[in-house]
Design a protein around this motif. Structure first.
Motif, short mmCIF file in Angstrom:
data_model
loop_
_atom_site.label_atom_id
_atom_site.label_comp_id
_atom_site.label_asym_id
_atom_site.label_seq_id
_atom_site.Cartn_x
_atom_site.Cartn_y
_atom_site.Cartn_z
N THR A 370 10.89 20.56 -14.81
CA THR A 370 9.67 21.02 -14.14
C THR A 370 8.56 21.17 -15.16
OG1 THR A 370 10.34 23.33 -14.41
CG2 THR A 370 10.97 22.23 -12.36
N MET A 371 7.39 20.76 -14.75
CA MET A 371 6.21 20.86 -15.61
C MET A 371 5.20 21.74 -14.89
SD MET A 371 6.10 16.88 -16.88
CE MET A 371 6.84 16.30 -15.34
N GLY A 372 5.25 23.01 -15.23
CA GLY A 372 4.39 23.96 -14.56
C GLY A 372 4.89 24.23 -13.15
N GLU A 373 3.98 24.59 -12.28
CA GLU A 373 4.33 24.88 -10.90
C GLU A 373 4.09 23.71 -9.97
OE1 GLU A 373 2.09 28.24 -9.74
OE2 GLU A 373 3.13 29.65 -11.08
N ASN A 374 3.55 22.62 -10.48
CA ASN A 374 3.12 21.54 -9.60
C ASN A 374 3.96 20.27 -9.70
OD1 ASN A 374 0.94 23.10 -8.72
ND2 ASN A 374 -0.33 22.45 -10.45
N ILE A 375 4.71 20.11 -10.75
CA ILE A 375 5.46 18.86 -10.93
C ILE A 375 6.91 19.18 -11.23
CG2 ILE A 375 5.70 16.75 -12.28
CD1 ILE A 375 2.75 16.86 -12.89
N SER A 376 7.79 18.52 -10.52
CA SER A 376 9.22 18.60 -10.82
C SER A 376 9.82 17.21 -10.67
CB SER A 376 9.93 19.59 -9.88
OG SER A 376 9.79 19.19 -8.54
N ASN A 377 10.81 16.95 -11.49
CA ASN A 377 11.41 15.62 -11.53
C ASN A 377 12.92 15.74 -11.66
OD1 ASN A 377 10.60 12.63 -11.75
ND2 ASN A 377 12.09 12.87 -13.42
N HIS A 378 13.63 14.90 -10.89
CA HIS A 378 15.10 14.88 -10.94
C HIS A 378 15.54 13.44 -11.11
CE1 HIS A 378 19.19 15.51 -8.71
NE2 HIS A 378 19.34 15.25 -9.99
N LEU A 379 16.06 13.14 -12.29
CA LEU A 379 16.56 11.80 -12.60
C LEU A 379 18.08 11.83 -12.57
CD1 LEU A 379 16.17 8.87 -13.59
CD2 LEU A 379 16.20 9.78 -15.93
N GLN A 380 18.66 10.84 -11.90
CA GLN A 380 20.11 10.76 -11.80
C GLN A 380 20.57 9.36 -12.15
OE1 GLN A 380 22.34 10.97 -7.90
NE2 GLN A 380 23.15 12.85 -8.81
N LEU A 381 21.55 9.28 -13.05
CA LEU A 381 22.18 8.02 -13.43
C LEU A 381 23.67 8.15 -13.16
CD1 LEU A 381 20.42 7.47 -16.90
CD2 LEU A 381 19.72 6.56 -14.68
N GLY A 382 24.24 7.12 -12.52
CA GLY A 382 25.65 7.25 -12.14
C GLY A 382 26.43 5.96 -12.25
N LEU A 383 27.74 6.11 -12.41
CA LEU A 383 28.69 5.01 -12.41
C LEU A 383 29.75 5.27 -11.35
CD1 LEU A 383 29.23 4.60 -16.28
CD2 LEU A 383 27.79 3.18 -14.81
N HIS A 384 30.22 4.20 -10.73
CA HIS A 384 31.18 4.34 -9.64
C HIS A 384 32.17 3.18 -9.71
CE1 HIS A 384 31.96 4.79 -5.02
NE2 HIS A 384 32.91 5.34 -5.76
N ALA A 385 33.44 3.48 -9.67
CA ALA A 385 34.49 2.45 -9.68
C ALA A 385 35.42 2.69 -8.50
CB ALA A 385 35.28 2.50 -10.99
N GLU A 386 35.82 1.59 -7.84
CA GLU A 386 36.69 1.67 -6.66
C GLU A 386 37.80 0.64 -6.77
OE1 GLU A 386 34.44 2.24 -2.75
OE2 GLU A 386 32.90 1.38 -4.06
N VAL A 387 38.90 0.94 -6.12
CA VAL A 387 40.00 0.00 -5.99
C VAL A 387 40.54 0.10 -4.57
CG1 VAL A 387 41.69 1.69 -6.85
CG2 VAL A 387 42.23 -0.75 -6.92
N GLU A 388 40.87 -1.06 -3.99
CA GLU A 388 41.40 -1.12 -2.63
C GLU A 388 42.54 -2.13 -2.58
OE1 GLU A 388 37.14 -0.27 -0.34
OE2 GLU A 388 37.97 -2.30 -0.47
N GLY A 389 43.48 -1.88 -1.71
CA GLY A 389 44.58 -2.80 -1.57
C GLY A 389 45.45 -2.45 -0.39
N ASN A 390 46.50 -3.24 -0.20
CA ASN A 390 47.43 -3.01 0.89
C ASN A 390 48.83 -3.39 0.41
OD1 ASN A 390 48.93 -3.15 3.44
ND2 ASN A 390 46.91 -3.12 4.43
N ARG A 391 49.75 -2.43 0.44
CA ARG A 391 51.11 -2.64 -0.05
C ARG A 391 52.13 -2.74 1.09
NH1 ARG A 391 50.35 -4.73 -4.65
NH2 ARG A 391 48.62 -5.40 -3.34
N GLY A 392 51.69 -3.08 2.29
CA GLY A 392 52.58 -3.11 3.43
C GLY A 392 53.47 -4.33 3.48
#
Length: 858
Positions: A370-392
């Motif tokens: 936050t920069m004073g009472e007038n400006i606020s900033n939220h930066l988000q950086l993310g990583l996501h890994a997935e695995v899918e399968g079927n063992r039937g």
């Protein structure tokens, strides 16, 4: 009126009597003063977060008396009421003209406590050729939300507009489900309807002083299609556990869910004794999430999430076949093989077992400044890994007694399908600027997804998204106009392919080459030629992408909030299957007529008395289904909500909501059709390639305009809530048509029938040729012309307005007990509307549906 219905009417009368009694007698001795200290919200509300989204709280879930998650969608603006039906799979759709739109359901993300509950690894099918034959299978559609009991849900948030960049593998919208957790009173619920019986229990406690909280819950449901049909039933049993603990610089949330569902049809396919169909679906899921508070100048905290789901799905059936005189083969090798004579009467046992699994882990870094009472900033950086399968174990049946609908299918194990991995990275910034009385909010982000598989040529996607909100007025006082804001949203969303599209089984075509059956001498032989193709996999398959754009206005005048949004969406490359064809040749041996012959199959062919039987070389076509990108959807519409409009005199609040939806869906995939006729004793020598399937239509249009007028009466002092809802459908139009990309329109022939020519035709050599208009009258090609069943096929069906009245009543009795009553279509309004396209009447509105519920809370 049956006894069950009469009993529910008595319950409703009793509830209303308690309300009257509470208004008169209890005014003197107010023992219920603390039951309700303030009014509760029993409708969906617009969230203050960026984008268009609706929040459905626990009070609304309880008041609507939902039996599964999909029923909650009727609280969204523009969605029509439907009766719960636990005997059929239920998917969640967003901004859809029908509940059954599989494209929309497949593109809707169901996220429970941060864990994606998808249907990507579902393989409950008999190959692409037999996908529609399994009882209550949801393959190639959305996740079956019957597994999620509303009694275990704290709140549901439906993102109808442009979601955050942190959500991927989605084209329609996102449904965020938050389970019950934390300290909760012991709650026991029992619900009864004409077809359903449901029960639930839950309790949340604190573990010692600083041991966190633990919530445990369980639910059970039993449903019959109708009181008269007990052979078809549904059962569900679910469990839930949620643990939460806050540390000095970190938080931990752990959730476990499990369910057991069974669909049972003891009548089977032909309603013969001994037949049955059943579907068993079991699943257990674990998820853990939280954050680590770092509070550094360059990073505020780290958010983590990891989860795992493992399921067991099994379709079993026993089908009786009578009077069959067929021959078949169960070989998985191409060429000529000795076939099998099927018994004239037999039961066929079929089992399809899948064990889908999925796991994912994500890590997101947050930087808030936050920069004073007038400006606020939220930066988000993310990583996501997935695995899918079927063992039937996959598909299994007795090859000597196969299901007749599946003669082209072979047994197959899903364990041979490799695991599928997906990797994503996203970046998003949420910026707020305040100046004077106004405020600007911007949420902008991008998501990158990579599917590292050699099966597809195009296996990555980039999804930029932005939500902009400009708040011009935002006051807390009682001025005439206390809030006014405008929001914009735009974004791209891609859908990853499911396993059934990435790994379809090979296609088998079996032709009878020779049959000799001498029952007197116990000598018989049948020879089948098996042609196998693996061209049903499409390496050019692309990822469907939906482009969303919307403009919304939100304002509050005199305490009345209004929210109006106009949206436009364009989905391209939606998944579908289309029929393709490939020519092949096989031997057709001359038959043996005399008895006492002893034919045998050798490497050279069918021999009799040491000589090769004469044969002719026939050419025919193998048709098979292949995944394609043929679906294109264009939609636009308006959604609006107005309320609450308070009336102190009536102790009521009024809400108005509704929407206009215009959807045009096209299937642009080319499809092959081989006429099943013979020419000079041989198969028809050509295959037509069309811009549609067996019908002459490839386009469908829906237009709908509806409103919902809701009166919610609350008397908090005695714990009474009633809601009376009038649903009005002002416009309901549907039309099918044909749109050609090759200047190949539908035309009328001399018999006044609608006809469609193929775009191309394929000959016995596999060569493709353009089909010209003059070929339609050439007797060599005339059978390739397909015709509509009726002359009215393309007429627009337009219904006059129709209306529906629903009632909900919730009443608290004492401090621990509450009862509720619900009725859909209270006045049993089921008008008939004439459909010109099929020249038949259709009944609109759902049937009368009623139920009662009691909840005990300690």
């Amino acid at each position: 009126m049956n006894n069950c219905y009469r009993g529910y009417i008595l319950i409703a009368f009793w509830v209303c009597s308690l309300a009257v009694y509470g208004q008169t007698e209890m005014q003197a001795i107010d023992t219920l003063r603390n039951i309700r200290l303030q009014e509760v919200i029993v409708t969906a509300t617009q969230s203050n977060a960026p984008g268009t989204r609706s929040v459905i709280g626990q009070d609304a879930i309880r008041h609507i008396q939902a039996t599964d998650l999909s029923v909650l969608s009727q609280l969204l603006p523009g969605v029509l009421v439907r009766n719960p039906d636990l005997n059929a799979p239920a998917a969640f759709t967003i901004r859809s003209a029908t509940y059954e739109n599989t494209t929309n359901a497949l593109g809707t993300a169901i996220v429970v406590d941060g864990l994606r509950m998808n249907n990507n690894a579902n393989m409950q099918q008999m190959g692409l050729e037999g996908r529609g034959s399994l009882f209550n299978s949801t393959v190639l559609s959305g996740f079956d939300v019957r597994s999620l009991s509303p009694s275990s849900v704290e709140s549901v948030e439906v993102i109808r507009g442009v979601p955050s960049a942190r959500y991927g593998d989605v084209t329609s919208g996102v449904v965020l489900v938050k389970s019950k957790a934390g300290i909760q009173p012991l709650t026991i619920g029992i619900r009864l309807t004409a077809t359903e019986k449901l029960a639930s229990v839950g309790k949340g406690i604190a573990i010692s002083n600083n041991g966190g909280t633990l919530y445990l819950g369980a639910d059970y449901a039993l449903s019959n299609q109708s009181p008269q049909v007990f052979e078809e039933s549904f059962q569900r049993f679910g469990i839930q556990a949620a643990y939460a603990k806050d540390f000095r610089s970190a938080t931990l949330r752990f959730n476990m869910r499990g369910y057991w569902m069974k669909d049972n049809d003891k009548r089977g396919q032909n309603t013969v004794d001994g037949e049955f169909r059943k579907y068993l679906d079991q699943n257990i899921s674990f998820s853990a999430n939280g954050q680590w508070k770092l509070n550094r100048s360059w990073i505020s905290n780290l958010e983590y999430q990891l989860g795992f789901t493992y399921g067991s799905q099994k379709n079993e059936s026993s089908t009786y076949y009578s009077g069959t005189q067929q021959v078949t083969t169960y070989t998985a090798q191409a060429g000529e093989h000795a076939g099998v004579f099927l018994p004239p009467h037999y039961f066929s046992q079929l089992s399809v077992e899948g064990k889908p699994l999925s796991g994912d882990v994500s890590l997101a870094a947050n930087h808030r400044k936050t920069m004073g009472e007038n400006i606020s900033n939220h930066l988000q950086l993310g990583l996501h890994a997935e695995v899918e399968g079927n063992r039937g174990k996959g598909i299994s049946f007795d090859p000597l007694r196969p299901p007749l609908e599946m003669l082209r299918v072979r047994t197959r194990s899903y364990r041979d399908i490799p695991l599928l991995y997906k990797y994503s990275a996203f970046a998003e910034n949420y910026f707020i600027l305040r100046y004077g009385k106004m405020r600007t909010e911007v949420q902008a982000g991008v998501r990158f997804t990579q599917l590292p598989t050699q099966r597809l040529q195009r296996n990555s996607s980039v999804d930029p998204r932005i939500n902009l909100s400009q708040i011009f007025i935002d006051r807390t006082d009682d001025t005439f106009l206390s809030r006014f804001s405008v929001r914009l949203g735009w974004g791209l969303m891609h859908k990853m392919p499911v396993l059934a599209y990435l790994y379809p089984d090979k296609s088998y075509t079996d032709m009878n080459c020779f049959t000799y059956n001498d029952a007197e001498n116990n000598q018989r032989l049948t020879v089948m030629h098996t042609f196998i193709t693996d061209r049903n996999f499409n390496s050019d398959l692309r990822l469907p992408v939906n482009q969303k754009f919307e403009i919304g206005v939100n304002f509050r005048i005199g305490g009345v909030i209004a929210d109006v949004v106009w949206f436009k969406e364009h989905l391209k490359n939606g998944y579908c299957t289309s029929q393709l064809a490939e020519p092949f040749s096989y031997r057709h041996y001359s038959p043996l007529i005399s008895k006492g012959e002893q034919p045998e199959l050798t490497d050279e062919g069918v021999m009799n008395d040491g000589e090769l039987l004469p044969y002719t070389l026939n050419t025919t076509f193998a048709t098979y289904l292949s995944p394609q990108n043929g679906i294109e959807q264009e939609k636009q519409g308006v959604e609006y909500t107005i309320g609450p409009i308070h009336s102190k005199t009536l102790r009521s609040s009024f809400y108005i909501s509704g929407g206009y939806l215009d959807v045009c869906e096209k299937n642009t995939a080319l499809s092959a059709l081989h006429p099943q006729i013979e020419v000079n004793g041989k198969a028809y020598p050509y295959v037509g390639i069309y811009e549609t399937g067996p019908s002459v239509a490839n386009t469908q249009i829906w237009q709908q305009l509806n409103s919902r007028f809701q009166c919610v009466t609350q008397i908090p002092r005695i714990g009474l809530i009633t809601s009376l809802t009038l649903q009005a459908v002002w416009m309901d139009k549907q039309q099918r048509g044909m749109e050609s990309r090759f200047n190949n329109p539908v035309y009328m022939d001399s018999n006044n029938q609608k006809c469609l020519n193929p775009v191309y035709y394929i000959d016995g050599e596999g060569n493709q040729h353009p089909f010209t208009p003059d070929m339609a009258t050439d007797e060599r090609f005339a059978d390739l012309v397909i015709r509509a069943n009726t002359t009215t096929a393309f007429l627009k069906d337009s219904y006059k307005p129709y209306f529906l009245l629903n009632l909900r009543v919730t009443k608290e009795i004492g401090r621990h007990v509450s009862v509720a009553f619900c009725a859909n279509n209270l006045l049993q309004s089921n008008p008939k509307r004439y459909r010109r396209s099929i020249q038949k009447y259709a009944v609109v509105n759902p049937d009368l549906y009623y139920g009662a519920e009691i909840s005990i809370c300690f």
